[in-house]
Design a protein around this motif. Structure first.
Motif, PDB file in Angstrom:
ATOM      1  N   LEU A  13       0.805  -1.226   0.000  1.00 16.52           N
ATOM      2  CA  LEU A  13       0.000   0.000   0.000  1.00 16.52           C
ATOM      3  C   LEU A  13       0.840   1.280   0.000  1.00 16.52           C
ATOM      4  CD1 LEU A  13      -2.901  -1.167   2.378  1.00 16.52           C
ATOM      5  CD2 LEU A  13      -2.796  -1.205  -0.124  1.00 16.52           C
ATOM      6  N   HIS A  14       2.084   1.204  -0.490  1.00 16.51           N
ATOM      7  CA  HIS A  14       2.936   2.399  -0.509  1.00 16.51           C
ATOM      8  C   HIS A  14       3.991   2.245  -1.606  1.00 16.51           C
ATOM      9  CE1 HIS A  14       5.307   5.465   2.225  1.00 16.51           C
ATOM     10  NE2 HIS A  14       5.354   5.795   0.941  1.00 16.51           N
ATOM     11  N   THR A  15       3.763   2.875  -2.767  1.00 16.88           N
ATOM     12  CA  THR A  15       4.752   2.832  -3.851  1.00 16.88           C
ATOM     13  C   THR A  15       4.799   4.184  -4.567  1.00 16.88           C
ATOM     14  OG1 THR A  15       3.258   2.180  -5.662  1.00 16.88           O
ATOM     15  CG2 THR A  15       4.149   0.396  -4.305  1.00 16.88           C
ATOM     16  N   HIS A  16       5.929   4.437  -5.215  1.00 19.40           N
ATOM     17  CA  HIS A  16       6.117   5.688  -5.967  1.00 19.40           C
ATOM     18  C   HIS A  16       6.506   5.394  -7.414  1.00 19.40           C
ATOM     19  CE1 HIS A  16       6.040   8.304  -2.386  1.00 19.40           C
ATOM     20  NE2 HIS A  16       6.510   7.237  -1.772  1.00 19.40           N
ATOM     21  N   SER A  17       6.114   6.310  -8.289  1.00 18.66           N
ATOM     22  CA  SER A  17       6.499   6.231  -9.703  1.00 18.66           C
ATOM     23  C   SER A  17       7.206   7.531 -10.066  1.00 18.66           C
ATOM     24  CB  SER A  17       5.253   6.063 -10.577  1.00 18.66           C
ATOM     25  OG  SER A  17       4.551   7.300 -10.661  1.00 18.66           O
ATOM     26  N   ASP A  45       2.168   8.503  -5.018  1.00 17.83           N
ATOM     27  CA  ASP A  45       3.180   9.510  -5.312  1.00 17.83           C
ATOM     28  C   ASP A  45       2.990  10.735  -4.422  1.00 17.83           C
ATOM     29  OD1 ASP A  45       5.093   8.696  -7.335  1.00 17.83           O
ATOM     30  OD2 ASP A  45       3.310   8.287  -8.550  1.00 17.83           O
ATOM     31  N   HIS A  46       4.084  11.463  -4.220  1.00 19.84           N
ATOM     32  CA  HIS A  46       4.053  12.652  -3.364  1.00 19.84           C
ATOM     33  C   HIS A  46       3.194  13.758  -3.992  1.00 19.84           C
ATOM     34  CE1 HIS A  46       7.240  11.177  -0.704  1.00 19.84           C
ATOM     35  NE2 HIS A  46       7.880  10.789  -1.774  1.00 19.84           N
ATOM     36  N   ASP A  47       2.119  14.118  -3.316  1.00 18.08           N
ATOM     37  CA  ASP A  47       1.335  15.317  -3.641  1.00 18.08           C
ATOM     38  C   ASP A  47       0.814  15.369  -5.075  1.00 18.08           C
ATOM     39  OD1 ASP A  47       2.029  16.344  -0.995  1.00 18.08           O
ATOM     40  OD2 ASP A  47       4.032  16.644  -1.846  1.00 18.08           O
ATOM     41  N   MET A  69      -1.979   8.794  -2.605  1.00 20.77           N
ATOM     42  CA  MET A  69      -1.090   9.954  -2.661  1.00 20.77           C
ATOM     43  C   MET A  69      -0.375  10.011  -1.301  1.00 20.77           C
ATOM     44  SD  MET A  69      -2.371  13.684  -3.919  1.00 20.77           S
ATOM     45  CE  MET A  69      -3.713  13.968  -2.760  1.00 20.77           C
ATOM     46  N   GLU A  70       0.849  10.532  -1.278  1.00 18.89           N
ATOM     47  CA  GLU A  70       1.535  10.739   0.004  1.00 18.89           C
ATOM     48  C   GLU A  70       1.649  12.252   0.185  1.00 18.89           C
ATOM     49  OE1 GLU A  70       5.368   8.822   0.407  1.00 18.89           O
ATOM     50  OE2 GLU A  70       5.339   9.012   2.585  1.00 18.89           O
ATOM     51  N   LEU A  71       0.913  12.761   1.148  1.00 16.66           N
ATOM     52  CA  LEU A  71       0.830  14.207   1.342  1.00 16.66           C
ATOM     53  C   LEU A  71       1.959  14.717   2.226  1.00 16.66           C
ATOM     54  CD1 LEU A  71      -3.003  14.601   1.982  1.00 16.66           C
ATOM     55  CD2 LEU A  71      -1.709  15.625   0.098  1.00 16.66           C
ATOM     56  N   SER A 252       5.975  -1.090   0.808  1.00 19.74           N
ATOM     57  CA  SER A 252       7.427  -1.109   0.575  1.00 19.74           C
ATOM     58  C   SER A 252       8.051   0.270   0.443  1.00 19.74           C
ATOM     59  CB  SER A 252       7.725  -1.903  -0.686  1.00 19.74           C
ATOM     60  OG  SER A 252       7.169  -1.236  -1.814  1.00 19.74           O
ATOM     61  N   ASP A 253       7.248   1.300   0.081  1.00 14.76           N
ATOM     62  CA  ASP A 253       7.795   2.638  -0.202  1.00 14.76           C
ATOM     63  C   ASP A 253       8.796   2.552  -1.355  1.00 14.76           C
ATOM     64  OD1 ASP A 253       7.925   5.369   0.088  1.00 14.76           O
ATOM     65  OD2 ASP A 253       8.842   5.361   2.083  1.00 14.76           O
ATOM     66  N   ASP A 254       8.521   1.662  -2.311  1.00 10.28           N
ATOM     67  CA  ASP A 254       9.404   1.475  -3.468  1.00 10.28           C
ATOM     68  C   ASP A 254       9.519   2.782  -4.257  1.00 10.28           C
ATOM     69  OD1 ASP A 254       9.810   0.875  -6.437  1.00 10.28           O
ATOM     70  OD2 ASP A 254      10.239  -1.078  -5.577  1.00 10.28           O
ATOM     71  N   HIS A 255      10.759   3.164  -4.558  1.00 10.08           N
ATOM     72  CA  HIS A 255      11.021   4.346  -5.404  1.00 10.08           C
ATOM     73  C   HIS A 255      11.796   3.935  -6.650  1.00 10.08           C
ATOM     74  CE1 HIS A 255       9.960   6.775  -1.838  1.00 10.08           C
ATOM     75  NE2 HIS A 255       9.994   7.846  -2.592  1.00 10.08           N
ATOM     76  N   GLY A 256      11.656   2.686  -7.083  1.00  8.92           N
ATOM     77  CA  GLY A 256      12.417   2.217  -8.242  1.00  8.92           C
ATOM     78  C   GLY A 256      13.872   2.067  -7.896  1.00  8.92           C
TER      79      GLY A 256
HETATM   80 ZN   LIG Z   1       6.742   7.212   0.259  1.00 10.55          ZN
END
Ligand SMILES: [Zn+2]
Ligand SMILES: [Zn+2]
Length: 288
Positions: A13-17, A45-47, A69-71, A252-256
């Motif tokens: 429940l936590h990933t970024h692109s 993704d952030h904001d 979204m991650e605010l 995971s907070d995956d950021h690639g």
């Molecule tokens: Zn994050």
């Protein structure tokens, strides 16, 4: 990775692109989620919600996408991150606030590049903008520019007092939301909110009394399973979540390529996805 009951849903429940500071396009994040054997993935993704449409368009069969979204929030000078899920993306107040944060991110990134230049680091705004590639600009993009220019060995080495760490010589603050206000904004937009990495290593450990106040303001859950939180923190946070009636969550907070956290390396506790989704009214998960 926590033990998962056979047949239970596997949800990250936590990933970024690259719609923010991840390195992979949203479509690739979805493909990686399917390859990792996930049933559910949230794109946070952030904001920005800019990654949702391309992620939905590329969703592999059988995978459920939770738009999120991650605010960016700030409390008493400390950065606080709030994960928001299944809110109405057309909600005017929430959209206006995230727009304000994104604009402020650009202004402050330009200011940080100016300071770095003054400090003798050979980085330029064009370079940072090229690295961000249209995504929401963040310090990780500046860190990558510093590494590219040979100022630091790796992007992680830029987050120090010497450069762009939160107390760094070239650090500039930006607009961020009060976390209780952010919780209320997400709720007003029909969404649910989860406090991200509250006891993450190297970050401000959010005091219990603050978490209790956020619960009072309508916070839905606490992120327990996160790579920056060890077994002791997780156990403590689990107890806290139970005592405050908050849903235990994880990702995971995956950021690639940017961090070592791989998608699917953290799985939300069993039932958390369903419990979060059933409380949301602003949007519905995609696919499945
Ligand atoms: Zn994050
Ligand atoms: Zn975060």
């Amino acid at each position: 990775m926590p033990p998962v009951t056979p047949g239970a849903l596997r949800a990250d429940l936590h990933t970024h692109s690259n719609a923010s500071d991840g390195t992979a396009p949203p479509a690739d994040v979805m493909a990686q989620a399917a390859q990792a054997g996930l049933d559910v993935v949230a794109l946070t993704d952030h904001d920005t919600v800019a990654g949702h449409a391309p992620a939905a368009a590329a969703l592999p069969p059988g995978l459920v996408l939770v738009p999120g979204m991650e605010l960016s929030c700030r409390l008493a000078g400390h950065s606080v991150h709030l994960l928001a899920y299944l809110f109405d993306p057309a909600d005017e107040e929430l959209a206006a606030e995230t727009e304000k944060i994104r604009t402020s991110r650009i202004d402050r990134a330009r200011a940080m590049v100016r300071r770095l230049t003054e400090l003798g680091a050979p980085v330029t705004w064009d370079q940072v903008a090229r690295i961000a590639d249209g995504g929401v600009v963040g310090r990780p993009h500046i860190a990558r520019a510093l590494a590219e220019s040979g100022v630091v060995a790796t992007p992680a080495d830029a987050f120090t007092p010497e450069w762009i760490g939160s107390n760094g010589r070239a650090h500039v603050a930006r607009y961020a939301l009060d976390p209780a206000r952010a919780v209320r904004l997400v709720a007003a937009a029909g969404g649910v909110s989860v406090l991200a990495h509250p006891h993450g290593e190297g970050r401000w450990a959010i005091p219990d009394v603050v978490i209790a106040e956020l619960a009072e303001a309508g916070l839905t859950g606490l992120e327990i399973d996160h790579p920056l939180q060890g077994a002791a923190e997780r156990a403590r946070l689990c107890e806290l979540a139970a005592s405050l009636g908050l849903i235990a969550s994880g990702g995971s907070d995956d950021h690639g390529a940017l961090t070592g956290y791989r998608i699917g390396s953290e799985i939300a506790p069993e039932g958390s996805y369903q419990r979060l989704a059933e409380r949301a009214t602003g949007a519905v998960p995609v696919g499945g």
